[in-house]
Design an enzyme around this catalytic site. Sequence first.
Site, PDB file in Angstrom:
ATOM      1  N   ASP A  57     -24.365 -17.125  -6.372  1.00  0.00           N
ATOM      2  CA  ASP A  57     -23.382 -16.967  -7.461  1.00  0.00           C
ATOM      3  C   ASP A  57     -23.889 -16.090  -8.603  1.00  0.00           C
ATOM      4  OD1 ASP A  57     -21.838 -18.706  -6.053  1.00  0.00           O
ATOM      5  OD2 ASP A  57     -22.303 -20.452  -7.301  1.00  0.00           O
TER       6      ASP A  57
HETATM    7  P1  TAP Z   1     -26.096 -20.755  -5.359  1.00  0.00           P
HETATM    8  O1  TAP Z   1     -25.000 -19.868  -5.802  1.00  0.00           O
HETATM    9  O2  TAP Z   1     -25.845 -22.211  -5.315  1.00  0.00           O
HETATM   10  O3  TAP Z   1     -26.530 -20.230  -3.912  1.00  0.00           O
HETATM   11  C1  TAP Z   1     -27.650 -20.707  -3.273  1.00  0.00           C
HETATM   12  C2  TAP Z   1     -27.752 -20.027  -1.928  1.00  0.00           C
HETATM   13  O4  TAP Z   1     -28.989 -20.408  -1.357  1.00  0.00           O
HETATM   14  C3  TAP Z   1     -26.667 -20.463  -0.957  1.00  0.00           C
HETATM   15  O5  TAP Z   1     -25.714 -19.456  -0.788  1.00  0.00           O
HETATM   16  C4  TAP Z   1     -27.426 -20.801   0.334  1.00  0.00           C
HETATM   17  O6  TAP Z   1     -26.909 -20.017   1.397  1.00  0.00           O
HETATM   18  C5  TAP Z   1     -28.851 -20.388   0.029  1.00  0.00           C
HETATM   19  N1  TAP Z   1     -29.815 -21.352   0.574  1.00  0.00           N
HETATM   20  C6  TAP Z   1     -29.791 -22.686   0.529  1.00  0.00           C
HETATM   21  N2  TAP Z   1     -30.861 -23.192   1.161  1.00  0.00           N
HETATM   22  C7  TAP Z   1     -31.572 -22.131   1.608  1.00  0.00           C
HETATM   23  C8  TAP Z   1     -32.784 -22.011   2.330  1.00  0.00           C
HETATM   24  N3  TAP Z   1     -33.480 -23.079   2.737  1.00  0.00           N
HETATM   25  N4  TAP Z   1     -33.229 -20.776   2.604  1.00  0.00           N
HETATM   26  C9  TAP Z   1     -32.529 -19.684   2.232  1.00  0.00           C
HETATM   27  N5  TAP Z   1     -31.377 -19.746   1.544  1.00  0.00           N
HETATM   28  C10 TAP Z   1     -30.912 -20.967   1.235  1.00  0.00           C
HETATM   29  O7  TAP Z   1     -27.428 -20.552  -6.215  1.00  0.00           O
HETATM   30  P2  TAP Z   1     -27.712 -19.671  -7.500  1.00  0.00           P
HETATM   31  O8  TAP Z   1     -27.396 -18.233  -7.253  1.00  0.00           O
HETATM   32  O9  TAP Z   1     -29.104 -20.056  -7.925  1.00  0.00           O
HETATM   33  O10 TAP Z   1     -26.665 -20.147  -8.571  1.00  0.00           O
HETATM   34  C11 TAP Z   1     -26.711 -21.436  -9.139  1.00  0.00           C
HETATM   35  C12 TAP Z   1     -25.335 -22.045  -9.151  1.00  0.00           C
HETATM   36  O11 TAP Z   1     -25.464 -23.418  -9.520  1.00  0.00           O
HETATM   37  C13 TAP Z   1     -24.412 -21.383 -10.152  1.00  0.00           C
HETATM   38  O12 TAP Z   1     -23.091 -21.362  -9.671  1.00  0.00           O
HETATM   39  C14 TAP Z   1     -24.521 -22.319 -11.353  1.00  0.00           C
HETATM   40  O13 TAP Z   1     -23.376 -22.249 -12.176  1.00  0.00           O
HETATM   41  C15 TAP Z   1     -24.652 -23.653 -10.665  1.00  0.00           C
HETATM   42  N6  TAP Z   1     -25.288 -24.701 -11.475  1.00  0.00           N
HETATM   43  C16 TAP Z   1     -26.448 -24.428 -12.133  1.00  0.00           C
HETATM   44  C17 TAP Z   1     -27.023 -25.389 -12.929  1.00  0.00           C
HETATM   45  C18 TAP Z   1     -28.282 -25.055 -13.678  1.00  0.00           C
HETATM   46  S1  TAP Z   1     -28.516 -25.710 -15.086  1.00  0.00           S
HETATM   47  N7  TAP Z   1     -29.145 -24.218 -13.159  1.00  0.00           N
HETATM   48  C19 TAP Z   1     -26.463 -26.653 -13.031  1.00  0.00           C
HETATM   49  C20 TAP Z   1     -25.321 -26.933 -12.289  1.00  0.00           C
HETATM   50  C21 TAP Z   1     -24.750 -25.939 -11.515  1.00  0.00           C
HETATM   51  P3  TAP Z   1     -27.114 -20.482   2.908  1.00  0.00           P
HETATM   52  O14 TAP Z   1     -26.562 -21.843   3.029  1.00  0.00           O
HETATM   53  O15 TAP Z   1     -26.377 -19.454   3.702  1.00  0.00           O
HETATM   54  O16 TAP Z   1     -28.581 -20.421   3.191  1.00  0.00           O
END
Ligand code: TAP
Length: 463
Positions: free
Chosen positions: A390
């Site tokens: 994201d």
């Molecule tokens: P995300 O958009 O959640 O994407 C993570 C990606 O990691 C997924 O598309 C997944 O794809 C991949 N993944 C998962 N396990 C994996 C593994 N073992 N090896 C390789 N890839 C793996 O992560 P982001 O870009 O860090 O964004 C964070 C999101 O969380 C944002 O939308 C944010 O708003 C939200 N959020 C953040 C927080 C805080 S404070 N940081 C709190 C709540 C929500 P695959 O499944 O295809 O591998």
Amino acid sequence: MSKNLTDMLYLVTIVTFILALHYLSSPATARRGNQLGALGMVVAVAVTFAQPGMGNIWLILPGMVLGGGFGAVAARRVKMTAMPQMVALFNGVGGGAAALIAMAEFHNLAPLPGHLHVDTRLAIVLSALIGSVSFSGSMIAFAKLQDLIDGRPITYPGQKVGNLILLGAAAAFGIAICAGWEAQWALAALIGLSLLFGVLFVLPIGGADMPVVISLLNAFTGLAVAATGFELENNVLIVSGMLVGASGTFLTMMMSKAMNRSIANVLFGAFGQVTEQAAATAAGGTGTVRSASAEDVAIMLAYAQRVIIVPGYGMAVAQAQHDVRQLADLLEARGVKVDYAIHPVAGRMPGHMNVLLAEANVPYTQLKEMDEINPSFPQTDVALVIGANDVTNPAARSNPASPIYGMPILDVDKAKSVVVLKRSMNPGFAGIDNELYTEPQTVMLFGDAKDSVLNLIAAVKAL
Ligand code: TAP
């Protein structure tokens, strides 16, 4: 201990807390901040013990040993990925303590004529109400994150109205107590209603959104503790409670902004549903996705002048940070300039990437905040995206219909080439496709991030 000496030592404590917060704002000084805060807390506890009339030492000490022992063991053992639920647990007990003190004060002062002034009553009501909400809300947040209950949003008809009625009823008891009602059961009823409200307030919020809610509940606990300070006429509690309240509020606002959510959206429990709506709008990608082998990517990296590593939640899941550091070291030894781009909400908790990379001893100077690194992407040969999704999605800039439209992102798509390490084409937290993956300069290296990075290390070494 004289009143003057007490006040002076409490002032020292307050200064250490403020300095601790200052130092905590940078990874390079955060450890010192923590130590300073702990020192301030030791002084505050020691001074409190030296107060005249301090009784029940043999009840208090075992409680401190038990609570302190549990805290120390839990903090040492907790995995980085389980940190949000531990913060929820610790925060919740702080709120619970404030509510218990309010009960004790009301119980002790109500029978003494002329001791329960309206300001004390107000402080008791506020610390009981806010502390109870924070306690039960934090426990639900903990249970969701620990998978003890379903992490998905739990919703039912009339939820918001029901919650409002509950809060209104608790407030009505509070107003009655402030107006002079002294029945002990009235405060117990207020606490019971507030506990229930805390549970029902957090239930409709999705598990992955919990870090923002925990930060909000943290601010609540701070306010409850400040109210307790007014109850007990204790300046340290007032100031430290306000510091926690203010910093928790700021953190909530900063996280909401970085996730493109309004505070109202946080407060009125629309969380988690955004993910469901987003998932519903996520269409299958139309462009062509190109995948590459580790050997191809190793050549791109090894012969680049500049590489920016973009870590995300997937790196945390794969626990690949140590291998990422090793890959970066290898590239630097070949003369490649390597930096890390840190998005404020990458991962699932504030500072998630900073903490993981610090654990792998990545120099702080290489960790670049979003605003600092974004202008560098156009001059970057390879943006290596490791489990981030994201926070790199250009739809946030270009597609007003996207649920993440307006969220600030890392301008990864502006790099000369982009390599994305993830396991599949599955979406990230927001549940939407990422158009970065079909852009001509992007290649995908599919697989678990740790395995892929290990393959890259081997391939770079073999060159
Ligand atoms: P995300 O958009 O959640 O994407 C993570 C990606 O990691 C997924 O598309 C997944 O794809 C991949 N993944 C998962 N396990 C994996 C593994 N073992 N090896 C390789 N890839 C793996 O992560 P982001 O870009 O860090 O964004 C964070 C999101 O969380 C944002 O939308 C944010 O708003 C939200 N959020 C953040 C927080 C805080 S404070 N940081 C709190 C709540 C929500 P695959 O499944 O295809 O591998």
